[in-house]
Scaffold this motif. Structure first.
Motif, short mmCIF file in Angstrom:
data_model
loop_
_atom_site.label_atom_id
_atom_site.label_comp_id
_atom_site.label_asym_id
_atom_site.label_seq_id
_atom_site.Cartn_x
_atom_site.Cartn_y
_atom_site.Cartn_z
N VAL A 40 0.83 -1.21 0.00
CA VAL A 40 0.00 0.00 0.00
C VAL A 40 0.86 1.25 0.00
O VAL A 40 0.61 2.21 -0.75
CB VAL A 40 -0.96 -0.01 1.21
N LEU A 41 1.90 1.27 0.84
CA LEU A 41 2.78 2.44 0.90
C LEU A 41 3.49 2.66 -0.43
O LEU A 41 3.67 3.81 -0.88
CB LEU A 41 3.81 2.26 2.02
N THR A 42 3.88 1.58 -1.08
CA THR A 42 4.54 1.70 -2.38
C THR A 42 3.61 2.33 -3.41
O THR A 42 4.00 3.22 -4.17
CB THR A 42 5.00 0.32 -2.89
N ILE A 43 2.34 1.88 -3.40
CA ILE A 43 1.37 2.44 -4.34
C ILE A 43 1.15 3.93 -4.07
O ILE A 43 1.09 4.75 -5.00
CB ILE A 43 0.04 1.67 -4.24
N VAL A 44 1.04 4.29 -2.79
CA VAL A 44 0.83 5.70 -2.42
C VAL A 44 2.01 6.55 -2.86
O VAL A 44 1.84 7.64 -3.44
CB VAL A 44 0.60 5.83 -0.90
N VAL A 45 3.22 6.07 -2.62
CA VAL A 45 4.42 6.83 -3.00
C VAL A 45 4.48 7.01 -4.52
O VAL A 45 4.76 8.11 -5.02
CB VAL A 45 5.69 6.12 -2.49
N ILE A 46 4.21 5.94 -5.26
CA ILE A 46 4.22 6.04 -6.72
C ILE A 46 3.18 7.04 -7.21
O ILE A 46 3.45 7.85 -8.10
CB ILE A 46 3.98 4.65 -7.35
N ALA A 47 1.98 6.99 -6.60
CA ALA A 47 0.92 7.92 -7.00
C ALA A 47 1.33 9.37 -6.73
O ALA A 47 1.09 10.26 -7.55
CB ALA A 47 -0.37 7.59 -6.26
#
Length: 252
Positions: A40-47
Motif C-alpha cells: 500500500v505504501l509503495t502504491i501511495v508513493v508512486i501515486a
C-alpha cells in the motif's frame, strides 16, 4: 458386516476428504500484514511521485475566486492548466491563461494560516492552488497586434479585424473602456469574458507595464474545468473568432 475405513486414492486409510492446511502461525500472519502495508505504501508513493511530475511538467490545478471570466469559468471552479503553454507549445489569441500577478493588479490580502497537509497536497498537485497571486484571463492580442476599442459597431478590433465574441457574458459590451495599443515583444493583452466585472489590461493600461502581461509570467493555458462535476468540460479558445485576424504588419 464391519464398516471399512475410508481410503484415499492411493489406497491408504483416510477420510476421503482433502486434508486441511495447517493454520498460519502468528509470525506468518504478521509477516503477511507487513507485506500488505509495504505494498500500500509503495502504491501511495508512486501515486504521489506521478502526481508531482504531472503537476511540475504537464498540468496544474487552480481555483477560480472571482467572476471575471463568467460564464466560461464560474466562481469556485477548479481548472487544470496545461504547463506546456506558452513553451514549447505556442500561445494563441483566444487562449484562457493563468498568470502570476507581478504588476500588482490584485489587492493585498492577509496571509492564510499555514496548513501543512493542504500545502503538501497542493505542492504535489492533488489540490488546486488557491493562491491570490494568480489571475486568469483570455488572450486578445499577442506580440505585435494592434488592439483597439472600439469600431463603429462597438466591437474590438485586432489588426483592423473586428471580433464577434460569443464567449462574452450575456448582456456585457465588448468594452466600456477605450484603448488603442500595440502589443510589445514578449507581452500579451488580456481581457476577462465578463467585461463589466474584469479588472484586466484595460484598467491597468496607465499603470505599471501599461496593462500588458509578460509571457514569462504565464503559468499555462486552461484546458479543462474539473470541478464541480456538473461543470466538467473543456475550456475553449474559440479559434474561429480570430481566424480572420491578419498577422501584424509591423508598421502600425
Amino acid at each position: 458386516m464391519s464398516q471399512q475405513p475410508d481410503q484415499s486414492p492411493d489406497g491408504t486409510p483416510g477420510s476421503g476428504e482433502p486434508r486441511n492446511h495447517a493454520a498460519k502461525t502468528p509470525k506468518e500472519k504478521k509477516r503477511g500484514f507487513g507485506a500488505w502495508v509495504r505494498e500500500v505504501l509503495t502504491i501511495v508513493v508512486i501515486a504521489l511521485v506521478l502526481s508531482f511530475l504531472i503537476k511540475t511538467f504537464l498540468f496544474r490545478a487552480f481555483y477560480i475566486p472571482s467572476g471575471s471570466m463568467e460564464e466560461t469559468l464560474e466562481i469556485n471552479d477548479r481548472i487544470f492548466v496545461n504547463l506546456l503553454v506558452p513553451q514549447p507549445i505556442d500561445l494563441n489569441r483566444g487562449d484562457v491563461v493563468v498568470f502570476k500577478d507581478t504588476k500588482g493588479w490584485l489587492p493585498q490580502t492577509p496571509e492564510k494560516a499555514s496548513n501543512p497537509v493542504r500545502e503538501a497536497l497542493t505542492f504535489v498537485g492533488l489540490l488546486p492552488d488557491e493562491s491570490q497571486q494568480h489571475l486568469v484571463k483570455r488572450v486578445i492580442g499577442t506580440e505585435g497586434d494592434h488592439v483597439v476599442c472600439c469600431d463603429a459597431d462597438g466591437r474590438i478590433t485586432v489588426n483592423d479585424q473586428p471580433l464577434d465574441e460569443p464567449y462574452l457574458y450575456p448582456g456585457a459590451a465588448p468594452s466600456d473602456v477605450p484603448f488603442d495599443v500595440v502589443v510589445p515583444e514578449g507581452k500579451v493583452w488580456v481581457m476577462g469574458d465578463h467585461r463589466n466585472a474584469s479588472a484586466d489590461s484595460r484598467e491597468h493600461q496607465y499603470g505599471e507595464g501599461n496593462g500588458f502581461v509578460d509571457v514569462e509570467d504565464i503559468e499555462g493555458k486552461a484546458v479543462v474545468t474539473a470541478w464541480p462535476l456538473n461543470r466538467v468540460g473543456g475550456v475553449s479558445s474559440y479559434p474561429e473568432v480570430f481566424e480572420n485576424v491578419p498577422e501584424p504588419s509591423g508598421g502600425q
